[in-house]
Design a protein around this motif. Structure first.
Motif, short mmCIF file in Angstrom:
data_model
loop_
_atom_site.label_atom_id
_atom_site.label_comp_id
_atom_site.label_asym_id
_atom_site.label_seq_id
_atom_site.Cartn_x
_atom_site.Cartn_y
_atom_site.Cartn_z
N GLN A 72 0.83 -1.22 0.00
CA GLN A 72 0.00 0.00 0.00
C GLN A 72 0.86 1.27 0.00
O GLN A 72 1.90 1.30 -0.62
CB GLN A 72 -0.98 0.00 1.19
N TRP A 73 0.41 2.30 0.72
CA TRP A 73 1.13 3.57 0.61
C TRP A 73 2.54 3.54 1.20
O TRP A 73 3.45 4.15 0.62
CB TRP A 73 0.30 4.71 1.21
N PRO A 74 2.77 2.84 2.33
CA PRO A 74 4.17 2.77 2.79
C PRO A 74 5.07 2.14 1.73
O PRO A 74 6.19 2.61 1.49
CB PRO A 74 4.10 1.89 4.04
N GLY A 75 4.56 1.10 1.06
CA GLY A 75 5.34 0.45 0.01
C GLY A 75 5.59 1.41 -1.15
O GLY A 75 6.69 1.45 -1.72
N PHE A 76 4.58 2.17 -1.48
CA PHE A 76 4.65 3.18 -2.54
C PHE A 76 5.82 4.14 -2.25
O PHE A 76 6.68 4.39 -3.11
CB PHE A 76 3.30 3.92 -2.54
N VAL A 77 5.86 4.62 -1.00
CA VAL A 77 6.89 5.59 -0.62
C VAL A 77 8.27 4.95 -0.64
O VAL A 77 9.23 5.51 -1.19
CB VAL A 77 6.59 6.18 0.78
N ILE A 78 8.37 3.73 -0.10
CA ILE A 78 9.68 3.08 -0.02
C ILE A 78 10.25 2.80 -1.41
O ILE A 78 11.40 3.10 -1.71
CB ILE A 78 9.58 1.78 0.80
N ALA A 79 9.39 2.22 -2.28
CA ALA A 79 9.88 1.87 -3.61
C ALA A 79 10.30 3.13 -4.38
O ALA A 79 11.33 3.14 -5.07
CB ALA A 79 8.82 1.10 -4.39
N LEU A 80 9.51 4.19 -4.26
CA LEU A 80 9.86 5.43 -4.95
C LEU A 80 11.15 6.03 -4.40
O LEU A 80 12.02 6.47 -5.16
CB LEU A 80 8.73 6.46 -4.79
N ALA A 81 11.27 6.01 -3.07
CA ALA A 81 12.47 6.57 -2.45
C ALA A 81 13.71 5.80 -2.89
O ALA A 81 14.74 6.40 -3.23
CB ALA A 81 12.35 6.53 -0.92
N ALA A 82 13.60 4.48 -2.94
CA ALA A 82 14.75 3.66 -3.34
C ALA A 82 15.15 3.98 -4.78
O ALA A 82 16.32 3.91 -5.14
CB ALA A 82 14.42 2.18 -3.21
N THR A 83 14.16 4.33 -5.60
CA THR A 83 14.44 4.61 -7.01
C THR A 83 15.08 5.99 -7.19
O THR A 83 16.00 6.17 -7.96
CB THR A 83 13.13 4.56 -7.82
N VAL A 84 14.56 6.96 -6.45
CA VAL A 84 14.92 8.35 -6.72
C VAL A 84 16.03 8.89 -5.83
O VAL A 84 16.98 9.53 -6.31
CB VAL A 84 13.66 9.25 -6.54
N VAL A 85 15.92 8.64 -4.52
CA VAL A 85 16.76 9.36 -3.56
C VAL A 85 18.27 9.11 -3.74
O VAL A 85 19.04 10.07 -3.80
CB VAL A 85 16.31 9.07 -2.11
N PRO A 86 18.71 7.83 -3.85
CA PRO A 86 20.17 7.64 -3.89
C PRO A 86 20.84 8.42 -5.01
O PRO A 86 21.83 9.12 -4.78
CB PRO A 86 20.32 6.13 -4.09
N SER A 87 20.30 8.33 -6.24
CA SER A 87 20.98 9.00 -7.35
C SER A 87 20.83 10.51 -7.27
O SER A 87 21.74 11.25 -7.65
CB SER A 87 20.47 8.45 -8.68
N ALA A 88 19.66 10.98 -6.76
CA ALA A 88 19.47 12.43 -6.66
C ALA A 88 20.43 13.03 -5.63
O ALA A 88 21.10 14.03 -5.90
CB ALA A 88 18.02 12.73 -6.28
N VAL A 89 20.51 12.39 -4.48
CA VAL A 89 21.44 12.85 -3.45
C VAL A 89 22.87 12.75 -3.97
O VAL A 89 23.70 13.64 -3.77
CB VAL A 89 21.26 12.04 -2.15
N GLY A 90 23.14 11.64 -4.66
CA GLY A 90 24.47 11.43 -5.22
C GLY A 90 24.88 12.58 -6.11
O GLY A 90 26.00 13.09 -6.02
N LEU A 91 23.95 13.01 -6.98
CA LEU A 91 24.29 14.09 -7.92
C LEU A 91 24.59 15.38 -7.18
O LEU A 91 25.56 16.08 -7.47
CB LEU A 91 23.14 14.31 -8.91
N ILE A 92 23.74 15.70 -6.21
CA ILE A 92 23.93 16.95 -5.48
C ILE A 92 25.22 16.92 -4.67
O ILE A 92 26.00 17.87 -4.65
CB ILE A 92 22.72 17.23 -4.56
N ALA A 93 25.45 15.77 -4.02
CA ALA A 93 26.61 15.66 -3.13
C ALA A 93 27.91 15.62 -3.91
O ALA A 93 28.93 16.14 -3.46
CB ALA A 93 26.47 14.42 -2.26
N CYS A 94 27.88 15.00 -5.09
CA CYS A 94 29.14 14.74 -5.79
C CYS A 94 29.38 15.70 -6.94
O CYS A 94 30.26 15.47 -7.76
CB CYS A 94 29.18 13.32 -6.34
N MET A 95 28.58 16.76 -7.01
CA MET A 95 28.70 17.66 -8.15
C MET A 95 30.15 18.06 -8.40
O MET A 95 30.64 18.01 -9.52
CB MET A 95 27.87 18.91 -7.85
N ARG A 96 30.84 18.45 -7.35
CA ARG A 96 32.20 18.92 -7.54
C ARG A 96 33.16 17.78 -7.86
O ARG A 96 33.99 17.87 -8.75
CB ARG A 96 32.66 19.65 -6.28
#
Lengths: 179, 205
Positions: A72-96
Motif C-alpha cells: 500500500q502507501w508505505p510500500g509506494f513511498v519506499i519503492a519510490l524513495a529507493a528509485t529516486v533518492v540515492p541517485s538524486a542525493v548522489g548528484l547533489i553531493a558529488c557535483m564537484r
C-alpha cells in the motif's frame, strides 16, 4: 523484511541502470518477476503498458505501482524513495567531485560498455513477453497486433501513448469476444 | 517541474529537452551551457536521469527543500495516476472487455521493448564500433541466457571492464599501428587484439 526487499530491489535495479530510466527496465523486471515474484511477466507487461500511456519518467511509475501492490502507501513511498533518492542525493553531493571525473576515460568507457549489455537484456525481455503473449492470444492475433504497432510507431511516427490506447480499444471491442 | 513531469512521454530521457526549455528559456534559472554541464554530470551517475535533474535544479534554486519539491512535483502526479489506473484495471480484470484490453496491449509492449532494444544496440554500435559491440553483446547473451548469471552481475562486470576499456582499446590500437608496418604482421596483431579484449573481461571478474 518485505520493506527491506522493496527498498533493495529497486535500489539495485536503478543503481545499475546506467543511462536513464529505460535501461533499468530489464533490471527491474528481473527483481520484480524472477527474484521476488511480486508480479507475473504478464502483469509486468500491463504495468509497462499503462506506464507508457501515462507521461513522466518510466522507472518511478513502475516503482510506484509495485510498491503500492506489495505494501500500500508505505510500500509506494519506499519503492519510490529507493528509485529516486540515492541517485538524486548522489548528484547533489558529488557535483564537484564528478566534475573532475567527467572527462575521465573510465566513466566514458562504463557508459559505452553497458549499452550492449542493456540491449541484450532488452532482447531477452522482448522474447519472454512475446512468447507469453502468443500463448495467451495465439500467433495470429499477437503477430497481427505487433505488426500494426510496429508500423504505427516506426513508419507513421504515431505517439506511443496513442498506440497503447488504440490497442486497449481494439482489445475491448474485438478481443473480448476472442479470449 | 510539474509541467515537465506531465508532458514528457516515454520515459526520463525524453523529458530532458522539456526540462531544458523550462529551466533555460522560460524561467531563466541558468544558461544553456550550464544546463549541458549538469546533464553531462548527471549522466555519469546511475539511476533515472529526469529525477536527478529535477533534484539538482531544485537544490540549486532553493536548497534541500527545493530539491524535495522539484522531485515530488516531477514524479508524484503520474505515480498516483499509475496506482489508480492499474488498480481500476485490475478490479475489473474478470470482465471480458478488460481482459481483452489487457491481452491486446501486450503485443504492443513487446514491440516497444523490441524497439528500445534496437535503439540501445544502435547506440552501442555507434559508441563502441560494430565489431566490439557485437562481441560484447554476444558475451552478455552467453552469460545471461546460457550460463544464467544474474543480470546485476553482468551489468557490474560490464561497468568494471568499461572503466578500463578505453585504455585497453588504446593499447590495442597502438600495437596494431606498430604491427601495421608489415602487412602480414597486422593480420595476426588484430587477432591478438581480440585476445586482449577477452583477458580484460576476465580480469574484470
Amino acid at each position: 523484511m518485505k520493506w527491506w526487499h522493496l527498498f533493495w530491489g529497486f535500489f539495485i535495479a536503478n543503481l545499475l541502470g546506467y543511462g536513464g530510466g529505460p535501461s533499468s527496465i530489464p533490471l527491474m523486471q528481473e527483481e520484480i518477476v524472477h527474484h521476488y515474484h511480486w508480479l507475473t511477466n504478464g502483469q509486468f507487461g500491463d504495468v509497462l503498458a499503462v506506464g507508457n500511456a501515462l507521461p513522466g519518467p518510466i522507472a518511478t511509475k513502475i516503482a510506484a505501482f509495485v510498491g503500492y501492490e506489495i505494501g500500500q502507501w508505505p510500500g509506494f513511498v519506499i519503492a519510490l524513495a529507493a528509485t529516486v533518492v540515492p541517485s538524486a542525493v548522489g548528484l547533489i553531493a558529488c557535483m564537484r567531485l564528478l566534475d573532475r571525473y567527467r572527462q575521465s576515460s573510465a566513466v566514458k568507457g562504463m557508459t559505452l560498455l553497458v549499452q550492449p549489455v542493456i540491449a541484450v537484456m532488452m532482447v531477452l525481455l522482448t522474447w519472454e513477453m512475446g512468447w507469453e503473449s502468443i500463448q495467451a492470444i495465439g500467433w495470429l492475433q499477437s503477430l497481427g497486433i505487433a505488426a500494426v504497432a510496429l508500423w504505427a510507431l516506426t513508419r507513421r511516427n504515431i505517439h506511443p501513448a496513442l498506440v497503447i490506447v488504440a490497442a486497449f480499444v481494439y482489445g475491448g471491442v474485438v478481443l473480448s469476444h476472442w479470449v | 517541474m510539474l509541467r515537465t513531469g506531465l508532458l514528457g512521454y516515454g520515459g526520463g530521457p525524453s523529458v530532458i529537452p522539456l526540462i531544458r526549455h523550462e529551466a533555460v528559456n522560460r524561467y531563466g534559472w541558468m544558461q544553456d551551457d550550464e544546463f549541458g554541464e549538469i546533464l553531462a554530470l548527471a549522466n555519469a551517475l546511475p539511476g533515472p536521469i529526469a529525477t536527478k535533474m529535477a533534484a539538482y535544479l531544485g537544490y540549486r534554486l532553493k536548497g534541500v527543500s527545493g530539491a524535495v519539491v522539484a522531485v515530488l512535483a516531477h514524479i508524484l502526479p503520474t505515480s498516483v495516476a499509475m496506482v489508480a489506473l492499474l488498480g481500476f484495471l485490475y478490479a475489473l480484470r474478470h470482465s471480458k472487455v478488460v481482459g481483452g484490453m489487457i491481452a491486446a496491449v501486450r503485443p504492443v509492449i513487446v514491440v516497444m521493448l523490441g524497439l528500445m532494444a534496437y535503439e540501445f544496440a544502435v547506440k552501442a554500435g555507434k559508441g563502441l564500433g560494430k565489431g566490439p559491440a557485437l562481441f560484447f553483446g554476444a558475451l552478455a547473451l552467453l552469460l545471461l541466457a546460457a550460463v544464467d548469471v544474474h543480470p546485476a552481475v553482468v551489468v557490474l562486470l560490464a561497468l568494471v571492464y568499461g572503466s578500463v576499456h578505453l585504455r585497453v582499446a588504446a593499447r590495442i590500437r597502438e600495437r596494431r599501428n606498430r604491427g601495421g608496418l608489415g602487412r602480414g604482421g597486422s593480420e595476426s596483431e588484430a587477432g591478438g587484439g581480440h585476445g586482449t579484449d577477452g583477458r580484460g573481461e576476465g580480469s574484470g571478474k
